[in-house]
Design a protein around this motif. Structure first.
Motif, short mmCIF file in Angstrom:
data_model
loop_
_atom_site.label_atom_id
_atom_site.label_comp_id
_atom_site.label_asym_id
_atom_site.label_seq_id
_atom_site.Cartn_x
_atom_site.Cartn_y
_atom_site.Cartn_z
N ALA A 104 0.70 -1.16 -0.20
CA ALA A 104 0.07 -0.12 -0.13
C ALA A 104 0.97 1.18 -0.07
O ALA A 104 0.50 2.36 -0.67
N ARG A 105 2.07 1.18 0.93
CA ARG A 105 2.92 2.39 0.81
C ARG A 105 3.62 2.58 -0.70
O ARG A 105 3.50 3.91 -1.22
N ALA A 106 3.78 1.70 -1.17
CA ALA A 106 4.47 1.81 -2.53
C ALA A 106 3.25 2.32 -3.52
O ALA A 106 3.61 3.38 -4.40
N LEU A 107 2.09 1.74 -3.65
CA LEU A 107 1.21 2.13 -4.58
C LEU A 107 0.85 3.72 -4.33
O LEU A 107 0.26 4.57 -5.33
N LEU A 108 0.73 4.01 -2.94
CA LEU A 108 0.42 5.29 -2.59
C LEU A 108 1.51 6.40 -3.24
O LEU A 108 1.03 7.54 -3.44
#
Length: 414
Positions: free
Chosen positions: A64-68
Motif C-alpha cells: 500500500a505504501r508503494a502504491l500510494l
C-alpha cells in the motif's frame, strides 16, 4: 516472381536480428524485414546492460505504501498518463496479480532457464560478428544513498545468489570510490554485479550482428510488416517476398500483427527516455551505474554519458512526455559531473511487456509456420541472442537450450 525464402523474420531489433542469424547459421534461407534500418527503434536506446543477474523480472509494486507513493505521479522512477489508465487497467491488474511473491518466485524459476545463457550467447555471437570490442565484462553498479536501501538490496542479491548462483560484490564507500572516483561522495556504497556485461553502443552491436547475418548469406529488406498475409507474403521496397515460415519479432509492435491474425495477446508497453551528455573535462565513468533511490541509470557510451529513465506507463503511439528525464537530470548531474546535452531532443522507446513478465517465444498455435519472439520487457538486449538460438532450435527440430514451455503463447489461452 516473388523471391522465396525458408523464413521471413519481421523486426530488425536485437531479437529479430538474432533470430535471423541463428536460422541462417542452421542452413535456412532467411529474409529480415523492417520498416527502418536494423537497430533503429527500441534496440537503439536501452541502457546497454546484459543482465545475467536479472532473474527476477521487475514486478508491479504491491505494498500500500508503494502504491500510494506512485499514485501522486511524482515518483522519479515511474510515471503514468492518467488518460491511458482505463485502457491499461486490465493489463496492470494481471501484472499486479502475477507479482505476488509466490507467483513471482515461480516466474523467476522459469526465467532463469533462459537468462542464465545470456552472457555466453552474446559473447559467442559478438565474436562471430567481429564485435567483441563492443562488450565490457566489468559488470555494473547499483548505488545506494541510505542504509535502508543498501540492506534491502543486499538481501535480494544474497537471495539470488543462493537460489540461482548470481554473483555480486558488496562495495563500501571506499571501495566504490576507488572504482569510480568521480561519483558523488553522497553515495555510501554499491552492489557490483560481476557476471553481467554491458555494451558501449547497443545500436552498433545490432548492426554488427546484422552484417554477420548478411555475410552468412541472409537478405535484409525495408518493408511493411502490416502487409503480412498467409502463407507467408510481405511487401517490401523491392517488391513482394514469400516465405515458408515467418517469425514475428517486432518488439512493441508485435501485438498488432498477432491480433490481426486472431491472437488476443495481453500486452502493454513501458515507455522510457534517454539523453546523452558530455562529461566535465577529466571526469570518467567506467561502469554503468544505477541510482537505486532515484530510479535512473547513467552509462558510458560511444556517444557520451547516456542517462536513461525508469518507466512511463502510457500508450505506445502517444507523443513524448519526457518529464521524467527533466526530473532526474538534476540528480544525475549531482551524481556525476555532466556537462551539455548532446542530443537535439530526448529519445523515447517502448519496452514490450506481458503481464507475467515472461517473453512469448514459440509457435503460433493456429497458423502453421508462424512463430512469435517478443515481449522481452526490460531484457530485450539481454535475451536477444539466446532467444534467437531457442527459436532456431525449435524451428529446425533440434535439441533446445532450455525448456520452451514456460514461454509459449498458449499460456494466455489466446
Amino acid at each position: 516472381m516473388a523471391p522465396k525464402f525458408d523464413t521471413i523474420v519481421l523486426g530488425g531489433g536485437i531479437v529479430g536480428v538474432s533470430v535471423a542469424v541463428h536460422l541462417q547459421q542452421r542452413g535456412r534461407a532467411v529474409a529480415l524485414v523492417d520498416r527502418k534500418a536494423p537497430g533503429s527503434e527500441t534496440s537503439l536506446g536501452n541502457a546497454g546492460l546484459i543482465q545475467r543477474e536479472g532473474v527476477y523480472p521487475y514486478p508491479f509494486p504491491r505494498s500500500a505504501r508503494a502504491l500510494l507513493s506512485y499514485a501522486s505521479n511524482r515518483a522519479l522512477d515511474a510515471r503514468y498518463h492518467p488518460r491511458a489508465m482505463p485502457r491499461l487497467a486490465p493489463f496492470l491488474l494481471r501484472y499486479w496479480w502475477h507479482s505476488e511473491p509466490t507467483r513471482h518466485a515461480a516466474i523467476a524459476r522459469a526465467y532463469v532457464t533462459l537468462i542464465e545463457h545470456c552472457i555466453t550467447e552474446h559473447r559467442i555471437l559478438a565474436e562471430a560478428a567481429g564485435a567483441s570490442e563492443l562488450l565490457r565484462h566489468e559488470g555494473w553498479l547499483k548505488l545506494f544513498r541510505t542504509r535502508a536501501m543498501e540492506d534491502e538490496e543486499l538481501r535480494a542479491a544474497e537471495q539470488c545468489h543462493n537460489e540461482f548462483g548470481v554473483n555480486f560484490e558488496a562495495l563500501d564507500k571506499a571501495r566504490l570510490h576507488a572504482l569510480e572516483p568521480d561519483l558523488s561522495t553522497d553515495v555510501i556504497g554499491a552492489l557490483r554485479y560481476t557476471t553481467a556485461d554491458s555494451v558501449t553502443d547497443p545500436q552498433g552491436l545490432v548492426l554488427a550482428y546484422e552484417r554477420h547475418f548478411r555475410v552468412l548469406g541472409g537478405r535484409v529488406f525495408i518493408g511493411d510488416a502490416a502487409t503480412l498475409a498467409p502463407q507467408w507474403r510481405v511487401s517490401t521496397e523491392e517488391g513482394e517476398i514469400e516465405g515458408q515460415s515467418v517469425v514475428v519479432a517486432m518488439g512493441p509492435w508485435s501485438d498488432g500483427i498477432a491480433s490481426k491474425l486472431g491472437y488476443d495477446v495481453p500486452f502493454a508497453v513501458k515507455r522510457g527516455y534517454h539523453m546523452h551528455y558530455a562529461a566535465e573535462p577529466g571526469a570518467r565513468l567506467h561502469h554503468p551505474v544505477l541510482d537505486a533511490e532515484n530510479g535512473f541509470l547513467i552509462a558510458p557510451m560511444a556517444r557520451g554519458i547516456r542517462l536513461t529513465t525508469g518507466v512511463e506507463l502510457g500508450l505506445r503511439d502517444t507523443p513524448k512526455t519526457p518529464v521524467q528525464l527533466a526530473a532526474v537530470e538534476p540528480a544525475a548531474r549531482e551524481l556525476f559531473p555532466l556537462r551539455a546535452r548532446l542530443d537535439d531532443e530526448p529519445w523515447m522507446g517502448c519496452r514490450p511487456c506481458t503481464p507475467d513478465m515472461l517473453p512469448i517465444i514459440g509457435a503460433a498455435p493456429r497458423h502453421k509456420g508462424m512463430w512469435f519472439a517478443f515481449g522481452h520487457a526490460h531484457h530485450g538486449l539481454t535475451l536477444g541472442p539466446v532467444t534467437g538460438r531457442l527459436i532456431a532450435e525449435m524451428m529446425t527440430g533440434s535439441e533446445t537450450i532450455c525448456d520452451p514451455k514456460p514461454f509459449r503463447v498458449e499460456r494466455f489461452r489466446v
